[in-house]
Structures are given as structure tokens and as C-alpha cells.
Design a protein around this motif. Structure first.
Motif, PDB file in Angstrom:
ATOM      1  N   VAL A   6       0.923  -1.351   0.114  1.00  0.00           N
ATOM      2  CA  VAL A   6      -0.075  -0.113  -0.004  1.00  0.00           C
ATOM      3  C   VAL A   6       0.928   1.165  -0.045  1.00  0.00           C
ATOM      4  O   VAL A   6       2.043   1.334   0.815  1.00  0.00           O
ATOM      5  CB  VAL A   6      -0.972  -0.107   1.280  1.00  0.00           C
ATOM      6  CG1 VAL A   6      -1.707   1.404   1.173  1.00  0.00           C
ATOM      7  CG2 VAL A   6      -1.966  -1.427   1.283  1.00  0.00           C
ATOM      8  N   ILE A   7       0.551   2.165  -0.575  1.00  0.00           N
ATOM      9  CA  ILE A   7       1.199   3.498  -0.862  1.00  0.00           C
ATOM     10  C   ILE A   7       0.308   4.563  -0.228  1.00  0.00           C
ATOM     11  O   ILE A   7      -0.711   4.545  -1.052  1.00  0.00           O
ATOM     12  CB  ILE A   7       1.740   3.684  -2.463  1.00  0.00           C
ATOM     13  CG1 ILE A   7       2.589   2.700  -2.670  1.00  0.00           C
ATOM     14  CG2 ILE A   7       2.328   5.275  -2.430  1.00  0.00           C
ATOM     15  CD1 ILE A   7       3.344   3.132  -4.096  1.00  0.00           C
ATOM     16  N   ILE A   8       0.496   5.081   0.586  1.00  0.00           N
ATOM     17  CA  ILE A   8      -0.189   6.439   0.985  1.00  0.00           C
ATOM     18  C   ILE A   8       0.645   7.621   0.941  1.00  0.00           C
ATOM     19  O   ILE A   8       1.707   7.961   1.899  1.00  0.00           O
ATOM     20  CB  ILE A   8      -0.399   6.196   2.420  1.00  0.00           C
ATOM     21  CG1 ILE A   8      -1.143   4.802   2.982  1.00  0.00           C
ATOM     22  CG2 ILE A   8      -1.509   7.304   3.104  1.00  0.00           C
ATOM     23  CD1 ILE A   8      -1.353   4.520   4.202  1.00  0.00           C
ATOM     24  N   PRO A   9       0.394   8.689   0.018  1.00  0.00           N
ATOM     25  CA  PRO A   9       0.893  10.052  -0.004  1.00  0.00           C
ATOM     26  C   PRO A   9       0.324  10.758   1.234  1.00  0.00           C
ATOM     27  O   PRO A   9      -0.863  10.752   1.691  1.00  0.00           O
ATOM     28  CB  PRO A   9       0.376  10.517  -1.183  1.00  0.00           C
ATOM     29  CG  PRO A   9      -0.115   9.156  -1.869  1.00  0.00           C
ATOM     30  CD  PRO A   9      -0.681   8.560  -0.965  1.00  0.00           C
ATOM     31  N   ALA A  10       1.276  11.455   2.065  1.00  0.00           N
ATOM     32  CA  ALA A  10       0.687  12.294   3.168  1.00  0.00           C
ATOM     33  C   ALA A  10       1.441  13.439   3.444  1.00  0.00           C
ATOM     34  O   ALA A  10       2.760  13.516   3.605  1.00  0.00           O
ATOM     35  CB  ALA A  10       1.146  11.216   4.595  1.00  0.00           C
ATOM     36  N   SER A  29       1.351  -6.595   2.923  1.00  0.00           N
ATOM     37  CA  SER A  29       2.361  -7.131   3.462  1.00  0.00           C
ATOM     38  C   SER A  29       3.249  -5.729   3.832  1.00  0.00           C
ATOM     39  O   SER A  29       4.199  -6.002   4.667  1.00  0.00           O
ATOM     40  CB  SER A  29       3.298  -7.878   2.199  1.00  0.00           C
ATOM     41  OG  SER A  29       3.615  -6.845   1.196  1.00  0.00           O
ATOM     42  N   GLU A  30       3.161  -4.837   3.141  1.00  0.00           N
ATOM     43  CA  GLU A  30       3.728  -3.503   3.543  1.00  0.00           C
ATOM     44  C   GLU A  30       3.098  -2.342   3.322  1.00  0.00           C
ATOM     45  O   GLU A  30       2.530  -2.214   2.237  1.00  0.00           O
ATOM     46  CB  GLU A  30       5.311  -3.287   3.058  1.00  0.00           C
ATOM     47  CG  GLU A  30       6.213  -2.369   3.475  1.00  0.00           C
ATOM     48  CD  GLU A  30       7.445  -2.305   2.509  1.00  0.00           C
ATOM     49  OE1 GLU A  30       8.459  -1.504   3.396  1.00  0.00           O
ATOM     50  OE2 GLU A  30       7.504  -2.828   1.602  1.00  0.00           O
ATOM     51  N   VAL A  31       3.187  -1.218   4.221  1.00  0.00           N
ATOM     52  CA  VAL A  31       2.354  -0.013   4.081  1.00  0.00           C
ATOM     53  C   VAL A  31       3.389   1.042   4.090  1.00  0.00           C
ATOM     54  O   VAL A  31       4.344   1.133   4.779  1.00  0.00           O
ATOM     55  CB  VAL A  31       1.455   0.276   5.219  1.00  0.00           C
ATOM     56  CG1 VAL A  31       0.835   1.531   5.139  1.00  0.00           C
ATOM     57  CG2 VAL A  31       0.485  -0.915   5.552  1.00  0.00           C
ATOM     58  N   ILE A  32       3.491   1.584   2.792  1.00  0.00           N
ATOM     59  CA  ILE A  32       4.375   2.729   2.572  1.00  0.00           C
ATOM     60  C   ILE A  32       4.001   3.994   2.659  1.00  0.00           C
ATOM     61  O   ILE A  32       2.970   4.563   1.662  1.00  0.00           O
ATOM     62  CB  ILE A  32       5.264   2.445   1.279  1.00  0.00           C
ATOM     63  CG1 ILE A  32       5.671   0.967   1.165  1.00  0.00           C
ATOM     64  CG2 ILE A  32       6.027   3.473   1.047  1.00  0.00           C
ATOM     65  CD1 ILE A  32       5.835   0.447  -0.046  1.00  0.00           C
ATOM     66  N   VAL A  33       4.092   4.767   3.705  1.00  0.00           N
ATOM     67  CA  VAL A  33       3.824   6.029   3.808  1.00  0.00           C
ATOM     68  C   VAL A  33       4.748   7.205   3.335  1.00  0.00           C
ATOM     69  O   VAL A  33       5.785   7.169   3.690  1.00  0.00           O
ATOM     70  CB  VAL A  33       3.595   6.768   5.442  1.00  0.00           C
ATOM     71  CG1 VAL A  33       3.158   8.090   5.448  1.00  0.00           C
ATOM     72  CG2 VAL A  33       2.142   5.849   5.732  1.00  0.00           C
ATOM     73  N   VAL A  34       4.324   7.864   2.318  1.00  0.00           N
ATOM     74  CA  VAL A  34       5.330   8.988   1.679  1.00  0.00           C
ATOM     75  C   VAL A  34       5.124  10.309   2.281  1.00  0.00           C
ATOM     76  O   VAL A  34       4.147  10.851   1.939  1.00  0.00           O
ATOM     77  CB  VAL A  34       5.223   9.132   0.198  1.00  0.00           C
ATOM     78  CG1 VAL A  34       6.280   9.873  -0.627  1.00  0.00           C
ATOM     79  CG2 VAL A  34       5.390   7.518  -0.588  1.00  0.00           C
ATOM     80  N   ILE A  81       0.211  -6.637  -6.268  1.00  0.00           N
ATOM     81  CA  ILE A  81      -0.748  -5.657  -6.398  1.00  0.00           C
ATOM     82  C   ILE A  81      -0.269  -4.406  -5.533  1.00  0.00           C
ATOM     83  O   ILE A  81       0.490  -4.625  -4.475  1.00  0.00           O
ATOM     84  CB  ILE A  81      -2.161  -6.107  -5.907  1.00  0.00           C
ATOM     85  CG1 ILE A  81      -2.546  -7.484  -6.550  1.00  0.00           C
ATOM     86  CG2 ILE A  81      -3.092  -5.093  -5.670  1.00  0.00           C
ATOM     87  CD1 ILE A  81      -3.617  -8.074  -5.961  1.00  0.00           C
ATOM     88  N   ILE A  82      -0.521  -3.066  -5.968  1.00  0.00           N
ATOM     89  CA  ILE A  82      -0.179  -2.018  -5.611  1.00  0.00           C
ATOM     90  C   ILE A  82      -1.770  -1.531  -5.155  1.00  0.00           C
ATOM     91  O   ILE A  82      -2.474  -1.260  -6.043  1.00  0.00           O
ATOM     92  CB  ILE A  82       0.408  -0.910  -6.132  1.00  0.00           C
ATOM     93  CG1 ILE A  82       1.896  -1.413  -6.542  1.00  0.00           C
ATOM     94  CG2 ILE A  82       0.738   0.335  -5.504  1.00  0.00           C
ATOM     95  CD1 ILE A  82       2.773  -1.650  -5.348  1.00  0.00           C
ATOM     96  N   VAL A  83      -1.717  -0.930  -3.884  1.00  0.00           N
ATOM     97  CA  VAL A  83      -3.046  -0.120  -3.539  1.00  0.00           C
ATOM     98  C   VAL A  83      -2.467   1.103  -3.339  1.00  0.00           C
ATOM     99  O   VAL A  83      -1.644   1.514  -2.660  1.00  0.00           O
ATOM    100  CB  VAL A  83      -3.776  -0.777  -2.436  1.00  0.00           C
ATOM    101  CG1 VAL A  83      -4.923   0.011  -2.101  1.00  0.00           C
ATOM    102  CG2 VAL A  83      -4.190  -2.258  -2.815  1.00  0.00           C
ATOM    103  N   PHE A  84      -3.412   2.076  -3.679  1.00  0.00           N
ATOM    104  CA  PHE A  84      -3.291   3.457  -3.209  1.00  0.00           C
ATOM    105  C   PHE A  84      -4.390   3.879  -2.583  1.00  0.00           C
ATOM    106  O   PHE A  84      -5.512   3.600  -2.701  1.00  0.00           O
ATOM    107  CB  PHE A  84      -3.213   4.284  -4.330  1.00  0.00           C
ATOM    108  CG  PHE A  84      -1.860   4.243  -5.301  1.00  0.00           C
ATOM    109  CD1 PHE A  84      -0.809   4.889  -5.159  1.00  0.00           C
ATOM    110  CD2 PHE A  84      -2.117   3.382  -6.447  1.00  0.00           C
ATOM    111  CE1 PHE A  84       0.327   4.464  -5.838  1.00  0.00           C
ATOM    112  CE2 PHE A  84      -1.053   3.214  -7.261  1.00  0.00           C
ATOM    113  CZ  PHE A  84       0.279   3.788  -7.069  1.00  0.00           C
ATOM    114  N   ILE A  85      -4.190   4.685  -1.467  1.00  0.00           N
ATOM    115  CA  ILE A  85      -5.233   5.213  -0.584  1.00  0.00           C
ATOM    116  C   ILE A  85      -4.713   6.528   0.050  1.00  0.00           C
ATOM    117  O   ILE A  85      -3.496   6.639   0.438  1.00  0.00           O
ATOM    118  CB  ILE A  85      -5.725   4.160   0.658  1.00  0.00           C
ATOM    119  CG1 ILE A  85      -7.085   4.552   1.419  1.00  0.00           C
ATOM    120  CG2 ILE A  85      -4.497   3.886   1.742  1.00  0.00           C
ATOM    121  CD1 ILE A  85      -7.186   3.690   2.351  1.00  0.00           C
TER     122      ILE A  85
END
Length: 229
Positions: A6-10, A29-34, A81-85
Motif C-alpha cells: 500500500v502506498i499512502i501519500p501524506a 505485506s507492507e504499508v509505505i507512507v510517503v 498488487i499495489i493499492v493507493f489510499i
């Protein structure tokens, strides 16, 4: 089991980011906060919640998403799979499994979490957001025969298909660019209805006149660019 990241722009989401990270299902599997140059404790709260935090100093939704993808590409093991939220807690993170289900069960390439009116909390989308979504999806139907009804930020895509899109928008046009390229490349897509609530904090885009205008210009620019190709 599919590897889902998961990619989370912040940008300055200190009060919301931990809620988003904590409520994502265990299938991730991994949460990536940008961290997009935040001046508050967004980074600290995201790390405490268990996210991987990377920083993109250039402000812009697209810049942040591209930074997240750059990080993923640098790893030896690539996800499925990539999820954006978004990081503002307007979506319901626990609905991620519903959003990715068409990919896992029906081999669909791309899924948009569609914010249907009957599932939206009153006031969760500004009038300019509602109109902008309607106009953009109407034009995509008109020019490309698309079936999209929303440009919702909660979305999932196969990682190999995402790489094929060669995403480039740095700011407000990221979501519509992705959907237009899906159409142009004739990838399979669908929508999954998702709930939507009032965000925590003030929107950096729809919450300002400047943001709304620039977002509208970017979205229309992408649509007309592709309609004349």
C-alpha cells in the motif's frame, strides 16, 4: 497468497495517518507512507503505527506516488498488487480486501473504489469534487467509451500493469492519468463501491479555491491530451 503493498501519500496528516495504517487488513505485506514534506508529526505517527516511511520533499500527490513506486522498484522482491489510499482517513481502510477482490478472483487489472452517493457521508465531498468527478468521467465516457463513474483515490492495480503505464503526472492529475492510460492500453478494469466519510483536517486540494482550480485544469488537460491522440 498475493503480495499486496500500500502506498499512502501524506502531507501534514498527523491526526489521521495512524488510523489509516492501523485499519488496513493483515493481507497487506507492507504499508509505505510517503511523507510529502510534512511540517507536523506525520512521520512519527506513521512509523509508530508500523509503516515504512520515506520522504519526498517536492510537494505534489504525483511526486509522492512516484517516490513510493521508486522505493518498491528498488527492492529485490516485487509485489503482485499495489493499492493507493489517501492518508486523511476519508476512506475505510478495512475495505481494501473488497477493492482487490476483482484482481484476485477475476484477474482484473485495475480497480477503482467508487464513492457512490448512497455510501458517502454528507459533506464528505465538496460540490467542486462532485462536479469534477462527474465531468471527468462523463468526458471519458464520451471520448473513450469508458465505464468509470469516479476518480476515487482508493484504488488497486497489478504491479506489472502499473509499470506498463509509465506514470508521469507530478501533482493533481495522477488519478485521471492512470485511468486514461488503462483505457488507452485496453487493460481490464472495474469499480467496487466503497464508503466515504468526512476527512480529518482540511483538504490541500478541494479545500482551497486554488487547489480546486488547478486540479480541474490538470484533469481536463489530461483528458483532452488523450482525446486528440
Amino acid at each position: 497468497m498475493a503480495d499486496i503493498k500500500v502506498i499512502i501519500p501524506a502531507y501534514n496528516e498527523v491526526d489521521s495517518i495512524a488510523h489509516v495504517v492501523n485499519e488496513l487488513p493483515k493481507s497487506v505485506s507492507e504499508v509505505i507512507v510517503v511523507n510529502n514534506n510534512s511540517s507536523d508529526n506525520t512521520v512519527k505517527n506513521a512509523e509508530t503505527a508500523g509503516a515504512t516511511v520515506i520522504t519526498e520533499l517536492r510537494k505534489g500527490y504525483g511526486y509522492a506516488c512516484l517516490k513510493g513506486l521508486e522505493y518498491i522498484a528498488s527492492k529485490s522482491k516485487q509485489p503482485d498488487i499495489i493499492v493507493f489510499i489517501d492518508g486523511d482517513y476519508s476512506d475505510y481502510p478495512e475495505e481494501l480486501d473488497n477493492v482487490v477482490a476483482p484482481i484476485l478472483e477475476d484477474d482484473i487489472d485495475f480497480v477503482v473504489g467508487a464513492r457512490r452517493k448512497n455510501l458517502r457521508e454528507e459533506g464528505s465531498m465538496t460540490p467542486q469534487q462532485v462536479f469534477g468527478n462527474w465531468l471527468a468521467t462523463f468526458l471519458m465516457r464520451l471520448f473513450f467509451g469508458a465505464k468509470f463513474t469516479d476518480l476515487g483515490p482508493f484504488r488497486a492495480i497489478k504491479y506489472d500493469k502499473l509499470k506498463e503505464l509509465n506514470m508521469e503526472d507530478k501533482t493533481y492529475g495522477w488519478t485521471v492519468e492512470m485511468q486514461l492510460k488503462i483505457l488507452k492500453k485496453k487493460m481490464t478494469y472495474t469499480e467496487v463501491p466503497v464508503r466515504y466519510k468526512r476527512r480529518i483536517g482540511i483538504s490541500k486540494v478541494s479545500g482551497t479555491v486554488k487547489g480546486s482550480i488547478f486540479a480541474g485544469i490538470k484533469i481536463l488537460g489530461w483528458i483532452f491530451k488523450y482525446s486528440i491522440k
